[in-house]
Structures are given as C-alpha cells and as structure tokens.
Write an enzyme that holds these catalytic residues in place. Sequence first.
Site, mmCIF file in Angstrom:
data_model
loop_
_atom_site.group_PDB
_atom_site.id
_atom_site.type_symbol
_atom_site.label_atom_id
_atom_site.label_comp_id
_atom_site.label_asym_id
_atom_site.label_seq_id
_atom_site.Cartn_x
_atom_site.Cartn_y
_atom_site.Cartn_z
ATOM 1 N N CYS A 107 0.803 -1.230 0.000
ATOM 2 C CA CYS A 107 0.000 0.000 0.000
ATOM 3 C C CYS A 107 0.830 1.272 0.000
ATOM 4 C CB CYS A 107 -0.951 -0.014 1.194
ATOM 5 S SG CYS A 107 -1.986 -1.492 1.223
ATOM 6 N N PHE A 155 1.631 -3.584 3.861
ATOM 7 C CA PHE A 155 1.877 -4.932 4.387
ATOM 8 C C PHE A 155 3.343 -5.311 4.165
ATOM 9 C CE2 PHE A 155 -2.607 -7.078 4.203
ATOM 10 C CZ PHE A 155 -3.034 -6.225 5.208
#
Length: 412
Positions: free
Chosen positions: A163, A399
């Site tokens: 992300c 992540f």
Amino acid sequence: MMERVVITGTGLVSPLGNDVSTFWNAMLQGKSGISRIDSWDTSHMKTHMAGVVRDFDADGRFGRREARRMDRFCQFALAAAEDAIQDAGLKLEQIDKERMGVYVGSGIGGIGTLLEQEELLRSRGASRVSPLLVPMMISNMAAAMISIRTGAQGPTLSPVTACSIGNTAIGEAFRLIRAGGADVVLAGGAEAAITEISMASFGNATTLSTWDGDPKLASRPFDAGRDGFVMAEGAGILVLESLSHALKRGARIYAEVTGYGATSDAYHIVASHPEGRGAYQAMKLALHEAELEPAQVDVISAHATSTQVGDRSEMMAIKRLFGEADHRIPVTANKSMIGHMFGAAGGVEAIALVQMIQDGKIPPTINQEVPDPECDLDVVPNEARVKDIHVGISNSFGFGGHNAVIVLQKFA
C-alpha cells in the site's frame, strides 16, 4: 549539482470521480465515495461495501478491442496517465523519449483477469484460456502500457511495496530525476482488486470494516468506533519533471518534491509496528532530505486506513517526531472519503496534497463522532479548513512493513 524536481501534471480515477476537479471538490465537501457493491451478491460476505469506481467507460476511451486486452487496473493507470500528460501540457513529440520514464506500480495487479480466466479453464477447458492472461495479470503491465502508449524509453519501473507503492514510485522517480537520470517521469500507482476472493480473505483476516449501516459512514480513521478499512480501487499518476526541463518548456508548476523517506518496520507481515517505529523513521528521513524541521510542516496527509492498530501507531510516530508542534499541525485522512485504494492510494493522496498546496484548503477527516483519546491530534474533523500551506508530507505504509513518505512544497 542536483536537479530540483517539480510536479507539472496530475490525473486520477477514483471512487469520488474520474478527474481531479470532480475529486477535489467532492473531498472539500466531505463527500464519501463508499457504496454498496452491486456487481455480485455479497450476502455471504462479512462486508458489503467498497470504494467502487463508477462511470468509467474503458471501451469508449480506448476502443473495445484495446480495452479487452487490459485488466481493469491497467485501464485505470493508462487513463490517469493520459490525463496527467494532458494536464501538464506535455507535447510528446517534443520530448526526448530516452529521458522519459514511467514509475507506476500495482500491489495486486490483474487479479480480476486471473479469476475470470481460471473460471474459463474449469468450465470450458484449457483451449479457452486467453493467451494474454499473463501480460494482463502481471503488475508491471500498467507501467509497460503507459510506456508503450507514450513512447517513453527511459527507466520503467513497477515498484511493489504493497500500500506504499504510490509514494515509493514518486520518491524513486524524484531521486532519478534529481540525479540527472531522466527529465520527465510519470509516477504513481493503480489498483482494481475488489473481487470476492480478495474481500473474503481480508474479511477473514478481520481487517475490513463490517459496518452494516450507511456505507458512507464506514471508513472512520482516528474515530474511536473504527473497525477496519474499506477496500477501494482507482489510479493516481503525477508528472514529475526536472525544474530545468519544466522551465524550458514554460510548464505550469503545481508543487516541488523535496524529500523522500523509505524504511521497513522489520516486524510483521501485516501489522504495523505498534510504536510506529518505521513510520517515524521514514518521516524523519524525508524531512531531513528536504532540509526541513518538523515545526515547518503545515499539514500531514496520514496513511490512516481506519484500523485500530494502524491509526494508533501512526499517531504515535507523529507525536514522537513532531513533539510540541504535533497539536498545531493538521492531520487529514483522505481514506475516510475514498477508502483504501492499496497500490493507488499514494498517488491519489499525493494529488490531494498538491491540491491542498495550490488551493490553501485542507479536506476533512469525515465520520468523526467519538474521539479516540490515543489519536488526540488535530484531525480536521468533518469540515474542510482554509490554511496557507507551504509544506506538506504524505504518509503511505504497506503490508510487510514498507513505509514511504514524501515531502511536497509550494514552488518558489
């Protein structure tokens, strides 16, 4: 001598509109782009909403034959890149294509195409699987298609940092141009991962919001009642140029990129470090490169996905770095309105920060009802604010512990 790097064009596709003006006006009004999913039956799912891109006509834009050769994430990326080029006034025939690069990534790539073709394999046999499955699926294809369509022959990179992709792309493009490796780079990210299997996985991981009321109220970063993020899709692409190149062609300059910090939490595959260790270090590095003190920052565009642990750890990082100045600096969370666009988030949120610098307005963090005592900074609750902005930072975390922070400044 290092080149200065400026932003001269922006383009996006988002749940709040498919052009920058529509998107920005909606943000300032505190509108939400979250809606109920209507493309499949969600009755068996733990969540029923997402930040879906509406009114995007790929066939009309690219032609049916060409559109069918691209996954949805790639269509978004190419549309945003074309709009950014137009916005920048770039005349491609006048650009040295060997000094034009493309840094555009995607976290999940063409998962929709993969699922569609796997179903064909099971139902109709191997002979029906598209020979274009792999090139449509792989996440570098957004950068590749933009390069092919524009003729850009310089460095082409598809960063995959979950992300934080958008900020990674912008930051690495900034470094490339600053070092003299390119004159122009299209940078950002794209994502189209709103699928049943994605939502089932995130749902089972208990990271998604299970809000069962009005979808527009589901994403609530920093609010005490937050219960997870809302998936979203789209693309955000910026035109970065060396200042000398931009001035030579008489370009309009929106903002300057002055700093970039990238770190790893080295902690967990999905959870952010509980004390925001990597986030703190990334912000610190970005400001150091920009030769700025924390007190000089006028606004922070937070990563803030609306998870309990993630929002809290980011707040801890901000408090640690900014110290006594932390309550003075507004911290806005765009994902309250657009949801979490994964690999596209950084690019879209960088565009929002450009608009803040241009307009002197900060969009609100909506859905603030009950303050979280551990997230007690100024989160610009529920209403936009007028403020002269010279320096802004944008945070993106992913992540695996990836952290990427960029610093944008008013051009002078």
